[in-house]
Each structure stands twice: as structure tokens, then as C-alpha cells.
Write a protein that holds these residues in place. Structure first.
Motif, PDB file in Angstrom:
ATOM      1  N   ALA A  29       0.837  -1.201   0.000  1.00 29.17           N
ATOM      2  CA  ALA A  29       0.000   0.000   0.000  1.00 29.17           C
ATOM      3  C   ALA A  29       0.874   1.255   0.000  1.00 29.17           C
ATOM      4  CB  ALA A  29      -0.933  -0.005   1.206  1.00 29.17           C
ATOM      5  N   PHE A  30       1.940   1.240   0.785  1.00 22.48           N
ATOM      6  CA  PHE A  30       2.866   2.367   0.828  1.00 22.48           C
ATOM      7  C   PHE A  30       3.518   2.575  -0.536  1.00 22.48           C
ATOM      8  CE2 PHE A  30       7.183   4.002   1.317  1.00 22.48           C
ATOM      9  CZ  PHE A  30       6.960   5.175   2.018  1.00 22.48           C
ATOM     10  N   LEU A  31       4.092   1.509  -1.094  1.00 26.45           N
ATOM     11  CA  LEU A  31       4.803   1.618  -2.374  1.00 26.45           C
ATOM     12  C   LEU A  31       3.880   2.057  -3.506  1.00 26.45           C
ATOM     13  CD1 LEU A  31       7.067  -1.559  -2.130  1.00 26.45           C
ATOM     14  CD2 LEU A  31       7.757   0.847  -1.814  1.00 26.45           C
ATOM     15  N   THR A  32       2.624   1.638  -3.471  1.00 23.57           N
ATOM     16  CA  THR A  32       1.655   2.020  -4.495  1.00 23.57           C
ATOM     17  C   THR A  32       1.263   3.492  -4.366  1.00 23.57           C
ATOM     18  OG1 THR A  32       0.790  -0.236  -4.550  1.00 23.57           O
ATOM     19  CG2 THR A  32      -0.639   1.484  -5.433  1.00 23.57           C
ATOM     20  N   ALA A  33       1.178   3.993  -3.147  1.00 26.85           N
ATOM     21  CA  ALA A  33       0.726   5.362  -2.919  1.00 26.85           C
ATOM     22  C   ALA A  33       1.803   6.420  -3.165  1.00 26.85           C
ATOM     23  CB  ALA A  33       0.204   5.496  -1.490  1.00 26.85           C
ATOM     24  N   VAL A  34       3.060   6.089  -2.958  1.00 24.49           N
ATOM     25  CA  VAL A  34       4.138   7.079  -3.023  1.00 24.49           C
ATOM     26  C   VAL A  34       4.164   7.877  -4.330  1.00 24.49           C
ATOM     27  CG1 VAL A  34       6.667   7.335  -3.159  1.00 24.49           C
ATOM     28  CG2 VAL A  34       5.644   6.046  -1.297  1.00 24.49           C
ATOM     29  N   PRO A  35       4.128   7.247  -5.518  1.00 23.96           N
ATOM     30  CA  PRO A  35       4.308   8.023  -6.755  1.00 23.96           C
ATOM     31  C   PRO A  35       3.247   9.093  -7.011  1.00 23.96           C
ATOM     32  CG  PRO A  35       4.491   5.669  -7.197  1.00 23.96           C
ATOM     33  CD  PRO A  35       4.000   5.824  -5.789  1.00 23.96           C
ATOM     34  N   THR A  36       2.027   8.880  -6.567  1.00 20.56           N
ATOM     35  CA  THR A  36       0.946   9.821  -6.875  1.00 20.56           C
ATOM     36  C   THR A  36       0.529  10.681  -5.690  1.00 20.56           C
ATOM     37  OG1 THR A  36      -0.702   8.119  -6.406  1.00 20.56           O
ATOM     38  CG2 THR A  36       0.018   8.347  -8.702  1.00 20.56           C
ATOM     39  N   ALA A  37       1.136  10.475  -4.544  1.00 21.83           N
ATOM     40  CA  ALA A  37       0.754  11.231  -3.342  1.00 21.83           C
ATOM     41  C   ALA A  37       1.111  12.709  -3.500  1.00 21.83           C
ATOM     42  CB  ALA A  37       1.447  10.651  -2.116  1.00 21.83           C
ATOM     43  N   THR A  38       0.265  13.561  -2.952  1.00 19.41           N
ATOM     44  CA  THR A  38       0.513  14.996  -2.979  1.00 19.41           C
ATOM     45  C   THR A  38       1.323  15.396  -1.743  1.00 19.41           C
ATOM     46  OG1 THR A  38      -1.555  15.453  -1.833  1.00 19.41           O
ATOM     47  CG2 THR A  38      -1.620  15.460  -4.236  1.00 19.41           C
ATOM     48  N   LEU A  39       1.994  16.531  -1.823  1.00 17.90           N
ATOM     49  CA  LEU A  39       2.752  17.068  -0.702  1.00 17.90           C
ATOM     50  C   LEU A  39       1.945  18.204  -0.082  1.00 17.90           C
ATOM     51  CD1 LEU A  39       4.964  15.691  -2.561  1.00 17.90           C
ATOM     52  CD2 LEU A  39       6.553  17.238  -1.468  1.00 17.90           C
ATOM     53  N   VAL A  40       1.595  18.060   1.182  1.00 14.90           N
ATOM     54  CA  VAL A  40       0.822  19.076   1.890  1.00 14.90           C
ATOM     55  C   VAL A  40       1.742  20.251   2.196  1.00 14.90           C
ATOM     56  CG1 VAL A  40      -0.408  19.556   4.048  1.00 14.90           C
ATOM     57  CG2 VAL A  40      -0.716  17.366   2.886  1.00 14.90           C
ATOM     58  N   ASP A  41       1.242  21.467   1.987  1.00 14.53           N
ATOM     59  CA  ASP A  41       2.012  22.661   2.347  1.00 14.53           C
ATOM     60  C   ASP A  41       1.920  22.898   3.848  1.00 14.53           C
ATOM     61  OD1 ASP A  41       2.919  23.358  -0.194  1.00 14.53           O
ATOM     62  OD2 ASP A  41       1.043  24.396  -0.666  1.00 14.53           O
ATOM     63  N   GLY A  42       2.992  23.371   4.437  1.00 13.16           N
ATOM     64  CA  GLY A  42       3.010  23.668   5.857  1.00 13.16           C
ATOM     65  C   GLY A  42       3.388  22.462   6.690  1.00 13.16           C
ATOM     66  N   VAL A  43       3.417  22.687   7.983  1.00 11.89           N
ATOM     67  CA  VAL A  43       3.911  21.689   8.927  1.00 11.89           C
ATOM     68  C   VAL A  43       2.960  21.600  10.108  1.00 11.89           C
ATOM     69  CG1 VAL A  43       5.688  21.529  10.725  1.00 11.89           C
ATOM     70  CG2 VAL A  43       6.351  21.768   8.382  1.00 11.89           C
ATOM     71  N   ARG A  44       2.837  20.427  10.677  1.00 12.85           N
ATOM     72  CA  ARG A  44       2.098  20.245  11.928  1.00 12.85           C
ATOM     73  C   ARG A  44       3.103  20.198  13.067  1.00 12.85           C
ATOM     74  NH1 ARG A  44      -2.467  15.756  10.319  1.00 12.85           N
ATOM     75  NH2 ARG A  44      -3.343  16.961   8.606  1.00 12.85           N
ATOM     76  N   GLN A  45       2.887  21.013  14.064  1.00 12.55           N
ATOM     77  CA  GLN A  45       3.782  21.087  15.219  1.00 12.55           C
ATOM     78  C   GLN A  45       3.420  19.976  16.200  1.00 12.55           C
ATOM     79  OE1 GLN A  45       6.050  23.743  15.337  1.00 12.55           O
ATOM     80  NE2 GLN A  45       7.039  22.784  17.076  1.00 12.55           N
ATOM     81  N   ILE A  46       4.392  19.154  16.597  1.00 11.79           N
ATOM     82  CA  ILE A  46       4.167  18.047  17.519  1.00 11.79           C
ATOM     83  C   ILE A  46       5.047  18.253  18.755  1.00 11.79           C
ATOM     84  CG2 ILE A  46       4.352  15.550  17.832  1.00 11.79           C
ATOM     85  CD1 ILE A  46       2.294  16.263  15.763  1.00 11.79           C
ATOM     86  N   ASP A  47       4.455  18.103  19.918  1.00 10.53           N
ATOM     87  CA  ASP A  47       5.207  18.155  21.166  1.00 10.53           C
ATOM     88  C   ASP A  47       5.084  16.791  21.829  1.00 10.53           C
ATOM     89  OD1 ASP A  47       6.423  18.628  23.573  1.00 10.53           O
ATOM     90  OD2 ASP A  47       5.106  20.283  24.155  1.00 10.53           O
ATOM     91  N   PRO A  48       6.154  15.942  21.756  1.00 10.12           N
ATOM     92  CA  PRO A  48       6.071  14.596  22.316  1.00 10.12           C
ATOM     93  C   PRO A  48       5.796  14.569  23.818  1.00 10.12           C
ATOM     94  CG  PRO A  48       8.221  14.966  21.274  1.00 10.12           C
ATOM     95  CD  PRO A  48       7.442  16.230  21.191  1.00 10.12           C
ATOM     96  N   ALA A  49       6.139  15.620  24.527  1.00  4.26           N
ATOM     97  CA  ALA A  49       5.894  15.670  25.967  1.00  4.26           C
ATOM     98  C   ALA A  49       4.408  15.842  26.263  1.00  4.26           C
ATOM     99  CB  ALA A  49       6.687  16.821  26.580  1.00  4.26           C
TER     100      ALA A  49
END
Length: 140
Positions: free
Chosen positions: A100-120
Motif C-alpha cells: 500500500a505504501f509503495l503504491t501510494a508514493v508516486p501519486t501522493a501529494t505534498l501538503v504545504d506547511g507543517v504540523r507542530q508536535i510536542d512529544p511531551a
């Protein structure tokens, strides 16, 4: 038809703070980058390199000797570039996830921006950071 998409994360408290993951149209994580990157642009460049080299990747699956569950990883030019998002109880589930990963990679879009994650802050919601804040360092 909705496509899979690459989502970018800024992880607080790590030296290599930027990471990516690939999400399916139904928001399930298909896989994630194996490495952290010092900048948002370097992380985006890694995704572009993985997409461009998808025909040359080598994949492998392995089972953890202690817990007995399966995982997969993808390498490009002998460098691990992606890995499974979780462990799988059965080999066939792991193989399905990898495909599923290998099939999705070539056509996947790149989302603009970043999500901020705080592991704590486990269970906290990611905060979206506009792309212009990333280049100026204005995000907190």
C-alpha cells in the motif's frame, strides 16, 4: 478521487526536528520517513527524492525477535528512507501495508506547511504552522 498525501511534522525537543509521514485518503498512516531533517525544505526534498526514486527502492520485512511482530522498511541507494508506522501481528498484514505504501508514493501529494508536535504533550492535537512562518522562524 482523493489521493494519499505526505504530511510534514515539526517535532519539538529533537535535534532533527522535521519528519514526514504518508497518509491514505482515509487518514490512515501508510508509512513514515526513517530520518529526521534539520529544516522543512530538507524534509520536503527527501520526499521528492523518494517519489523520484520509487522505481529503484529495495524493501525488506523483518520480525522482532522479542515481541514476534513484523515491520518493514524501504531503502534507496542503500539508505533506509521509510519505515512502517507500526508493528504487524502477521507477515501478510505487513506485506499488504508495504505494498500500500509503495503504491501510494508516486501519486501522493505534498501538503504545504507543517504540523507542530510536542512529544511531551501526549494526546495533544498537532498545531498547523503556515509555511511562511517556517522560513522566517516566527513559529513558536
Amino acid at each position: 478521487m482523493r489521493l494519499s498525501r505526505f504530511i510534514f511534522l515539526a517535532v519539538s525537543g529533537e535535534t532533527s526536528t522535521y519528519r514526514w509521514l504518508l497518509a491514505s485518503p482515509n487518514n490512515r498512516e501508510l508509512g513514515r520517513g526513517a530520518n529526521g531533517w534539520p529544516s522543512y525544505q530538507a524534509c520536503r526534498d527527501d520526499v521528492t527524492r523518494v517519489q523520484g526514486g520509487i522505481g529503484q527502492v529495495e524493501s525488506s520485512m523483518a520480525t522482532d525477535a522479542i515481541i514476534g511482530q513484523w515491520t518493514w522498511r524501504v531503502s534507496l541507494a542503500d539508505i533506509v528512507v521509510a519505515r512502517s508506522a507500526r508493528y504487524y501481528q502477521r507477515e501478510r498484514e505487513c506485506r499488504y501495508s508495504l505494498n500500500a505504501f509503495l503504491t501510494a508514493v508516486p501519486t501522493a501529494t505534498l501538503v504545504d506547511g507543517v504540523r507542530q508536535i510536542d512529544p511531551a504533550r501526549r494526546g495533544g492535537k498537532p498545531r498547523a504552522v503556515p509555511t511562511d512562518e517556517l522560513s522566517t522562524g516566527a513559529a513558536s
